[in-house]
Motif scaffolding. Structure first.
Motif, PDB file in Angstrom:
ATOM      1  N   THR A 621     -87.876 135.337 -38.363  1.00 32.27           N
ATOM      2  CA  THR A 621     -88.400 136.617 -37.873  1.00 32.27           C
ATOM      3  C   THR A 621     -88.149 136.767 -36.380  1.00 32.27           C
ATOM      4  N   ALA A 622     -88.390 135.696 -35.625  1.00 35.24           N
ATOM      5  CA  ALA A 622     -88.191 135.737 -34.172  1.00 35.24           C
ATOM      6  C   ALA A 622     -86.721 135.922 -33.825  1.00 35.24           C
ATOM      7  N   VAL A 623     -85.844 135.237 -34.558  1.00 33.72           N
ATOM      8  CA  VAL A 623     -84.404 135.355 -34.308  1.00 33.72           C
ATOM      9  C   VAL A 623     -83.930 136.781 -34.611  1.00 33.72           C
ATOM     10  N   ALA A 624     -84.408 137.335 -35.722  1.00 34.64           N
ATOM     11  CA  ALA A 624     -84.017 138.702 -36.089  1.00 34.64           C
ATOM     12  C   ALA A 624     -84.479 139.695 -35.021  1.00 34.64           C
ATOM     13  N   TYR A 625     -85.695 139.506 -34.528  1.00 34.25           N
ATOM     14  CA  TYR A 625     -86.199 140.405 -33.495  1.00 34.25           C
ATOM     15  C   TYR A 625     -85.432 140.200 -32.194  1.00 34.25           C
ATOM     16  N   GLN A 626     -85.091 138.951 -31.919  1.00 34.87           N
ATOM     17  CA  GLN A 626     -84.308 138.632 -30.719  1.00 34.87           C
ATOM     18  C   GLN A 626     -82.946 139.334 -30.764  1.00 34.87           C
ATOM     19  N   THR A 627     -82.355 139.361 -31.952  1.00 34.56           N
ATOM     20  CA  THR A 627     -81.062 140.042 -32.123  1.00 34.56           C
ATOM     21  C   THR A 627     -81.199 141.531 -31.806  1.00 34.56           C
ATOM     22  N   LYS A 628     -82.276 142.134 -32.222  1.00 31.45           N
ATOM     23  CA  LYS A 628     -82.527 143.541 -31.894  1.00 31.45           C
ATOM     24  C   LYS A 628     -82.574 143.737 -30.377  1.00 31.45           C
ATOM     25  N   THR A 652     -87.657 138.592 -21.980  1.00 31.68           N
ATOM     26  CA  THR A 652     -88.337 138.449 -23.276  1.00 31.68           C
ATOM     27  C   THR A 652     -87.488 137.626 -24.234  1.00 31.68           C
ATOM     28  N   ILE A 653     -86.158 137.888 -24.230  1.00 30.66           N
ATOM     29  CA  ILE A 653     -85.241 137.128 -25.095  1.00 30.66           C
ATOM     30  C   ILE A 653     -85.295 135.647 -24.747  1.00 30.66           C
ATOM     31  N   LYS A 654     -85.312 135.348 -23.455  1.00 30.93           N
ATOM     32  CA  LYS A 654     -85.363 133.941 -23.021  1.00 30.93           C
ATOM     33  C   LYS A 654     -86.692 133.291 -23.430  1.00 30.93           C
ATOM     34  N   ALA A 655     -87.780 134.043 -23.285  1.00 27.88           N
ATOM     35  CA  ALA A 655     -89.092 133.502 -23.663  1.00 27.88           C
ATOM     36  C   ALA A 655     -89.140 133.210 -25.157  1.00 27.88           C
ATOM     37  N   ILE A 701     -97.206 123.465 -31.822  1.00 24.85           N
ATOM     38  CA  ILE A 701     -96.487 124.395 -32.698  1.00 24.85           C
ATOM     39  C   ILE A 701     -97.247 125.712 -32.776  1.00 24.85           C
ATOM     40  N   ARG A 702     -98.554 125.598 -32.936  1.00 21.07           N
ATOM     41  CA  ARG A 702     -99.362 126.816 -33.080  1.00 21.07           C
ATOM     42  C   ARG A 702     -99.303 127.681 -31.830  1.00 21.07           C
ATOM     43  N   ARG A 703     -99.346 127.065 -30.666  1.00 20.38           N
ATOM     44  CA  ARG A 703     -99.323 127.847 -29.424  1.00 20.38           C
ATOM     45  C   ARG A 703     -98.069 128.711 -29.336  1.00 20.38           C
ATOM     46  N   SER A 704     -96.923 128.112 -29.673  1.00 17.03           N
ATOM     47  CA  SER A 704     -95.674 128.867 -29.599  1.00 17.03           C
ATOM     48  C   SER A 704     -95.605 129.954 -30.664  1.00 17.03           C
ATOM     49  N   VAL A 705     -96.062 129.645 -31.862  1.00 17.32           N
ATOM     50  CA  VAL A 705     -96.070 130.658 -32.921  1.00 17.32           C
ATOM     51  C   VAL A 705     -96.981 131.819 -32.538  1.00 17.32           C
ATOM     52  N   ASP A 706     -98.149 131.498 -32.008  1.00 17.85           N
ATOM     53  CA  ASP A 706     -99.100 132.555 -31.638  1.00 17.85           C
ATOM     54  C   ASP A 706     -98.585 133.396 -30.473  1.00 17.85           C
ATOM     55  N   LYS A 707     -97.814 132.776 -29.578  1.00 17.69           N
ATOM     56  CA  LYS A 707     -97.188 133.546 -28.499  1.00 17.69           C
ATOM     57  C   LYS A 707     -96.140 134.497 -29.063  1.00 17.69           C
ATOM     58  N   LEU A 708     -95.375 134.006 -30.047  1.00 16.60           N
ATOM     59  CA  LEU A 708     -94.368 134.870 -30.669  1.00 16.60           C
ATOM     60  C   LEU A 708     -95.013 136.053 -31.379  1.00 16.60           C
ATOM     61  N   GLU A 709     -96.194 135.832 -31.945  1.00 16.98           N
ATOM     62  CA  GLU A 709     -96.892 136.929 -32.615  1.00 16.98           C
ATOM     63  C   GLU A 709     -97.147 138.088 -31.658  1.00 16.98           C
ATOM     64  N   LEU A 710     -97.399 137.760 -30.379  1.00 18.70           N
ATOM     65  CA  LEU A 710     -97.645 138.796 -29.378  1.00 18.70           C
ATOM     66  C   LEU A 710     -96.356 139.455 -28.902  1.00 18.70           C
TER      67      LEU A 710
END
Length: 729
Positions: A621-628, A652-655, A701-710
């Motif tokens: 999901t993150a990669v697909a959004y990054q591509t956008k 944002t892409i780098k983050a 792992i959770r911290r990074s996933v939760d950051k991606l959610e935002l």
């Protein structure tokens, strides 16, 4: 996954409150109508056998075969009249859930003719497979025989599932070789041991006391989520908790959910399960919103401890079944959501005599207060002496997520008694040194007559204390919401019984030396007050200062299950349980093994779910959004727009890339740690490896996933979010 999320949300928005059609009966009229209780026995059994059964139950004696046959015949008649076609021995193996194997009343006689049959032998004993339940090595795969045996102190009841009615008979579960393979058998033994020790001490104060019952009231906390939202969260389905999820903007910080108006769908669910519980003799009295969003609580009237625990196990199962009808899922995990309160099961424990006296309630006269102090102080001393064992009794993978966080008690065992009683104990410590002359009023001189007759409202409550005195009972708040309370109660009963025996031995020795009984009692109590003073704490159990203070006092702080369980297999624990006939060393070590295995399996499942969601759902999901975003930057630059505008998106892409790399790296390391841990032969060391190495990756792992959610667009995010789980209903 995102499609599943939004379909689930659509379903929630379409939900309507399920209408609950009341029977129209008063609760008092329908209470226990599906229970083979005293009234049902009296109505269906010959008087002679009814009296023999009641006598056996009261005396704790074995039930004669002729009486068992009479009970079975009456039970079958009663159950079939209510529509039951099958019966089962309902028991509590060490899985934490209840178990049942249904047999039909239908049979063929010797002539091949159909009959309805249920004999005393079928009531008293059945044979489930002992090797298929957790047994800690007591039984091998080829040694399958085990037995369930009727517990006549807990009445049979009728359960209805999908229109079919089954007679359920509460039983213990033991191996062919006699070892207990369940929670109930040790509990019953601990209750018997505590009763004997308590009666012996009561004889100092009242010779008429012949029985002491342990009473228990279990407050049950739980969360509710819509069934569709639950199904759309694989982590909730597999582990009972959300391994990912960013805290919503609004959680519990406004404190507006606690005791607030109950949502209509939830209210209908509560009415439904309360009515069913009432028919099963479960005396529920309260319902309310708890602190966290969509968290609730119910609580019953106090009962005999054995029955209270049976009822709580039955209630959890009942709530789950009724929730299905209302398109809800009950979450009993101790910490299903990060950032808000977890759920516990507060065990309100006391002792009462057959003369109607609560031994943990102060009386109106000084002599009664001395009796109160004897049981009150002895209990505190027991917790001080065996605090590590009590901590072990509430240890589990799920409770580790909760202890010490958001209103749950810390892993440090301490006792809260309130400022008034704290001062009483301090005064007893000081004034017991005062010499007593002949004719002195010992109660007056030692301050014992200063205790108010009613303490219920004379002391504040301390939510951070794992073991608090609340006026006429002790409240063990550290038990997890999904736990079988038998584990904690077996330990509490055993350690208090041990301390009462020690108390009586010391008092008798002083009396033999010529000391007056009351003086001897006070002398031993003063010794206990002084030696157990470190366990008493009136402050904030969450604070770092308390952790430092507890360490200075020598109190253990054991936050994780594998280390906490060590207390079960010490020489002191083995000697304690063997003295009281509760556990043999074989049984104790087997339970230690079972609990460690349970811990590992649950952490392993959480780890696998976390890895699967992260790699197969979050990262794509993150990669697909990054591509956008990359395409967006390319488009901006092709249009010749200000590079600063594009740079915001580039950042944002780098983050996103950093978080993806962190997740990928941590998941790989977690999997490697799991592989290493799985090769460790020693069960304890393997459990510690899961705790210290595998689980150590969870938060990162959770911290990074939760950051991606935002960061990822809401329409693309695959997992149902906290704001939806906690506020859509």
């Amino acid at each position: 996954m995102a499609i599943l999320r939004f379909k689930a949300l659509e379903l929630v928005d379409q939900r309507k409150t399920v209408e609950v059609v009341s029977s129209g009966e008063r609760r008092s009229d329908s209470f226990g109508k599906n229970v083979f209780n005293l009234d049902a026995m009296r109505a269906t059994m010959p008087g002679e056998y009814f009296k023999k059964l009641q006598s056996a139950i009261k005396q704790g004696a074995p039930v004669e075969r002729s009486v068992a046959d009479a009970v079975a015949s009456a039970m079958k008649t009663w159950a079939m009249a209510k529509g039951a076609t099958h019966y089962t021995h309902w028991f509590q193996p060490l899985t934490g859930a209840t178990a049942e194997k249904h047999d039909s009343f239908f049979d063929l006689n010797s002539d091949g003719r159909p009959v309805e049959n249920f004999k005393g032998s079928a009531l008293v004993q059945q044979e489930p497979d002992a090797s298929s339940f957790p047994n800690g090595g007591i039984r091998n795969t080829f040694e399958a025989r085990g037995y369930t045996a009727w517990d006549p102190t807990s009445p049979a009841f009728i359960l209805e599932t999908a229109g079919a009615k089954t007679l359920c008979i509460p039983t213990i579960f033991v191996a062919y070789t006699g070892e207990a393979l369940d929670y109930k058998a040790p509990l019953l033994k601990s209750l018997a041991s505590l009763e004997k020790a308590a009666v012996d001490v009561c004889q100092y104060f009242d010779k008429d006391v012949q029985r002491v019952n342990t009473t228990l009231g279990i407050e049950q906390e739980y969360f509710l989520v819509d069934k569709a939202l639950h199904t759309a969260r694989p982590d909730l389905v597999m582990t009972g908790r959300t391994v990912f999820g960013h805290s919503p903007a609004k959680g519990q910080q406004l404190e507006d959910h606690y005791f607030g108006s109950i949502p209509p769908r939830v209210h209908a669910f509560m009415l439904d399960y309360e009515e069913e519980a009432n028919k099963l003799g479960i005396p529920l009295r309260t319902r309310h919103n708890e602190v966290a969003p969509h968290q609730f609580e119910c609580a019953p009237t106090f009962e005999d401890a054995n029955l209270a625990i049976d009822h709580n196990q039955l209630l959890m199962d009942l709530m789950d079944k009724v929730a299905e009808k209302h398109n809800f899922k009950v979450l009993l995990h101790e910490k299903p959501f990060a950032g808000v309160n977890g759920s516990g099961k507060h065990n309100n424990w006391a002792m009462s005599t057959d003369t109607g006296v609560n031994l943990l309630a102060p009386g109106k006269r000084p002599k009664e207060n001395l009796q109160f102090l004897a049981f009150f102080i002895t209990t505190i001393k027991a917790v001080h002496t065996y605090g590590d064992l009590l901590r072990a009794s509430i240890a589990s993978a799920s409770n580790d997520h909760r202890l010490g966080a958001n209103e749950a008690p810390p892993a440090i065992m301490s006792v809260f008694v309130g400022s008034m009683l704290d001062s009483v104990l301090d005064e007893l410590e000081r004034t017991a040194k005062v010499p007593l002359d002949k004719g002195d009023n010992i109660y007056l001189k030692l301050g014992i007559d200063k205790i108010p007759a009613i303490l219920l409202d004379n002391t504040d409550r301390n939510r951070t204390s794992p073991f608090a005195f609340t006026g006429n009972k002790f409240e063990l708040r550290a038990v997890g919401s999904s736990a079988n309370c038998s584990s904690a109660m077996t330990v509490l009963n055993a350690i208090v019984a041990e301390q009462l025996i020690d108390f009586k031995t010391k008092v008798d020795a002083l009396i033999e030396q010529g000391k007056k009984k009351e003086v001897a009692i006070v002398e031993v109590l003063r010794e206990y007050v002084i030696s157990s003073k470190d366990i008493r704490f009136e402050g904030n159990g969450y604070s770092d200062e308390w952790k430092e203070e507890a360490a200075r006092r020598g109190l253990a702080n054991i936050p994780t299950t594998p280390h906490a369980l060590d207390a079960l297999v010490t020489e002191e624990a083995a000697a304690l349980f063997e003295r009281h006939g509760i556990f043999s060393q074989v049984e104790l070590h087997a339970r230690h093994e079972i609990l460690l295995e349970d811990y590992m399996k649950k952490i392993q499942i959480e780890s696998r779910v976390m890895g699967d969601l992260a790699v197969n759902h979050i990262i794509p999901t993150a990669v697909a959004y990054q591509t956008k975003l990359v395409n967006n930057v390319r488009g901006l630059r092709e249009l010749g727009l200000d590079d600063d505008t594009a740079q915001v998106t580039v950042d944002t892409i780098k983050a996103i890339s950093r978080h993806i790399n962190t997740i990928k790296t941590q998941v790989e390391q977690m999997i490697d740690a799991r592989k290493v841990a799985n090769k460790i032969e020693d069960t304890r060391e393997r459990a510690i490896a899961y705790c210290d190495t595998v689980k150590s990756h969870f938060d990162t792992i959770r911290r990074s996933v939760d950051k991606l959610e935002l960061m990822v667009a809401d329409e693309d995010w695959p997992l149902v979010k906290y704001r939806e789980l906690l506020f859509r209903h």
